[in-house]
Design an enzyme around this catalytic site. Structure first.
Site, PDB file in Angstrom:
ATOM      1  N   LYS A  34      25.214  10.707  46.870  1.00 24.54           N
ATOM      2  CA  LYS A  34      25.355  11.828  47.878  1.00 24.54           C
ATOM      3  C   LYS A  34      24.672  13.099  47.696  1.00 24.54           C
ATOM      4  CE  LYS A  34      29.275  14.336  50.203  1.00 24.54           C
ATOM      5  NZ  LYS A  34      30.644  14.390  50.316  1.00 24.54           N
ATOM      6  N   VAL A  35      24.763  13.641  46.548  1.00 26.43           N
ATOM      7  CA  VAL A  35      24.163  15.053  46.218  1.00 26.43           C
ATOM      8  C   VAL A  35      22.530  15.023  46.052  1.00 26.43           C
ATOM      9  CG1 VAL A  35      23.968  16.743  44.503  1.00 26.43           C
ATOM     10  CG2 VAL A  35      26.172  15.971  45.090  1.00 26.43           C
ATOM     11  N   ASP A  54      16.852   5.448  41.360  1.00 22.54           N
ATOM     12  CA  ASP A  54      18.171   5.238  41.305  1.00 22.54           C
ATOM     13  C   ASP A  54      18.317   3.741  41.357  1.00 22.54           C
ATOM     14  OD1 ASP A  54      20.839   4.587  41.650  1.00 22.54           O
ATOM     15  OD2 ASP A  54      21.333   6.689  42.536  1.00 22.54           O
ATOM     16  N   ALA A 114      23.811  18.281  36.794  1.00 20.32           N
ATOM     17  CA  ALA A 114      24.369  16.936  36.872  1.00 20.32           C
ATOM     18  C   ALA A 114      25.620  16.965  35.775  1.00 20.32           C
ATOM     19  CB  ALA A 114      23.647  15.593  36.823  1.00 20.32           C
ATOM     20  N   ARG A 115      24.922  16.460  34.647  1.00 20.88           N
ATOM     21  CA  ARG A 115      25.930  16.444  33.377  1.00 20.88           C
ATOM     22  C   ARG A 115      25.008  16.811  32.227  1.00 20.88           C
ATOM     23  NH1 ARG A 115      29.264  16.786  36.625  1.00 20.88           N
ATOM     24  NH2 ARG A 115      31.023  15.304  37.007  1.00 20.88           N
ATOM     25  N   GLU A 144      30.047  22.654  26.362  1.00 19.94           N
ATOM     26  CA  GLU A 144      30.342  23.905  27.431  1.00 19.94           C
ATOM     27  C   GLU A 144      31.766  24.552  27.126  1.00 19.94           C
ATOM     28  OE1 GLU A 144      30.302  22.456  31.326  1.00 19.94           O
ATOM     29  OE2 GLU A 144      28.229  21.789  31.249  1.00 19.94           O
ATOM     30  N   HIS A 163      28.588  26.532  34.405  1.00 23.42           N
ATOM     31  CA  HIS A 163      28.724  25.504  35.171  1.00 23.42           C
ATOM     32  C   HIS A 163      29.307  25.902  36.686  1.00 23.42           C
ATOM     33  CE1 HIS A 163      29.711  20.723  35.351  1.00 23.42           C
ATOM     34  NE2 HIS A 163      29.216  21.254  36.512  1.00 23.42           N
ATOM     35  N   LEU A 164      28.522  25.865  37.768  1.00 25.58           N
ATOM     36  CA  LEU A 164      28.981  26.505  38.899  1.00 25.58           C
ATOM     37  C   LEU A 164      29.475  25.550  39.965  1.00 25.58           C
ATOM     38  CD1 LEU A 164      26.273  29.294  39.203  1.00 25.58           C
ATOM     39  CD2 LEU A 164      28.453  29.609  38.500  1.00 25.58           C
ATOM     40  N   GLY A 165      29.767  24.386  39.607  1.00 26.47           N
ATOM     41  CA  GLY A 165      30.272  23.464  40.610  1.00 26.47           C
ATOM     42  C   GLY A 165      31.547  23.892  41.384  1.00 26.47           C
ATOM     43  N   ALA A 166      31.372  23.780  42.756  1.00 23.48           N
ATOM     44  CA  ALA A 166      32.463  24.148  43.538  1.00 23.48           C
ATOM     45  C   ALA A 166      32.661  25.795  43.784  1.00 23.48           C
ATOM     46  CB  ALA A 166      33.912  23.549  43.212  1.00 23.48           C
TER      47      ALA A 166
END
Length: 395
Positions: A34-35, A54, A114-115, A144, A163-166
């Site tokens: 999706k991302v 992928d 991602a990770r 982290e 880590h800026l997710g959301a």
């Protein structure tokens, strides 16, 4: 100039911060979910040539987006930019390592949001030092937060952020609305099960009680989830935020929204949601309010959606599992009688709630059950003289 002085006190070294154009550059996306797909769409809008690797991605979907699926080695060997969007699994752990960096074009730029574990951080430092990787942008790390003396974080060719997710206003709104999203779908699902006859649902009115202004209350997601609840139980269509309005229109369902302004703090986004189905008969006539609409209302209590109103009757029922609604004459022993019938059929009751107009008048009993009662058990409930009507609902 004031901004420049803030970033670089007393010095403005413009030539030290020279970038590259994205137009015509090749972007390799590792992880085309999706991302990754959204990154591809935006990159193509900037004039980039996008390839992706992928093993689980569908070639026809990638082709439709103008993206070429290639092998891992092809992706990293030809890319000007590499953007990672894959989960951390045994097969992706340190997928970018010394061997992988050795196959890349000199001057490649690497982005990892991602990770952290998908990149061998020591190998990345070496690739930066040698010039194989011109720059890296990272907001995820193996550990982290990274240590204060991390060579990667301190490297002059690395842009590092937490880590800026959301961490956007929109994402925070989605987090805030999460329990109401569940409530909205369940209200739609409950309301459509109350409809009788072959006429179906054609007109729905949704009312939000909130202290927030219409500008500060975006209800698109809630409307989509109500639509999902209304349509999915009676069709094989999968409804989501993207297709909800189109799906409703295609099925001839008109959905309107209203906001009831409340006084008080806007900290809580919504006080209650009401779903009204207009011009429809109900298999549980008590659900029809004084305005002639099938009406259900719900609220979020301690993060859990609750049914708080059916027709004109106030109730308090957790919207989990399944639900039996009974209209009855308000008299002693009703809870015990219904509970005994369900117990005999080995149906576990999770809660019972009674809402009434006045003592010894009419009442609505809401019974939460963990299992679906047999037809025989439901018939026994319906045969109780004091029960005037009932309905079983799957939530």
């Amino acid at each position: 100039m004031a901004y420049a002085a803030l970033l670089f006190p007393g010095k403005w070294e413009r030539n030290k911060y020279v970038g590259v154009s994205l137009v015509g550059k090749r972007l390799a996306i590792l992880g085309f979910g999706k991302v990754g797909s959204e990154v591809a769409r935006r990159a193509r809008g900037l004039g980039m040539h996008v390839i992706a690797h992928d093993p689980y991605a569908a070639a026809d979907r990638a082709h439709a987006m103008g993206v070429e699926l290639v092998t891992f080695d092809e992706a990293i060997a030809s890319a000007d930019f590499i953007s990672l969007h894959m989960p951390l699994t045994p097969s992706t752990s340190k997928i970018l390592n010394d061997e992988a960096f050795a196959k890349m074009k000199k001057g490649v730029r690497v982005i990892n949001v991602a990770r952290g574990g998908v990149i061998d951080e020591e190998a990345l430092v070496k690739a930066l030092d040698s010039g194989v990787v011109a720059q890296a942008a990272l907001d995820v790390f193996t550990k982290e937060p990274p240590s204060a003396d991390s060579k990667l974080v301190l490297h002059e060719k690395v842009i590092a952020t937490p880590h800026l997710g959301a961490s956007t206003v929109e994402a925070q709104v989605l987090t805030e609305l999460a329990p109401f999203v569940v409530l909205a779908e369940k209200l739609g699902r409950l309301a459509v099960q109350l409809v009788a006859g072959g006429g179906g649902v054609k007109s729905v009115k949704v009312t939000y009680a909130s202290a927030r202004t219409s500008v500060d209350l975006d209800t698109r997601l809630l409307r989509a989830m109500i639509t999902k609840g209304l349509i999915e139980p009676i069709s094989d269509v999968h409804v989501n935020l993207v297709n909800a309005d189109y799906t409703a229109k295609k099925r001839g369902i008109r959905i309107t929204e209203e906001r009831i302004p409340l006084d008080g703090s806007p900290e809580n986004p919504i006080e209650s949601i009401q779903v009204h189905i207009v011009n429809a008969e109900s298999k549980f006539p008590t659900a029809v309010s004084g305005t002639g609409e099938i009406t259900v209302e719900g609220r979020v209590k301690d993060g859990i959606p609750h049914l708080t109103k059916v027709g004109s009757f106030q109730v308090d029922a957790s919207m989990e599992g399944s639900l039996i609604l009974c209209r009855q004459v308000d008299q002693p022993g009703m809870i015990g009688t219904v509970g005994s019938i369900l117990g005999e059929q080995n149906v576990n009751v999770s809660y019972m709630s009674v809402g009434r107009i006045a003592p010894r008048k009419h009442a609505v009993m809401a019974i939460g059950v963990d299992e679906e009662p047999t037809k025989a058990a439901l018939k026994k409930i319906g045969d109780i003289p004091a029960i005037e009507e009932f309905v079983f609902l799957k939530l």
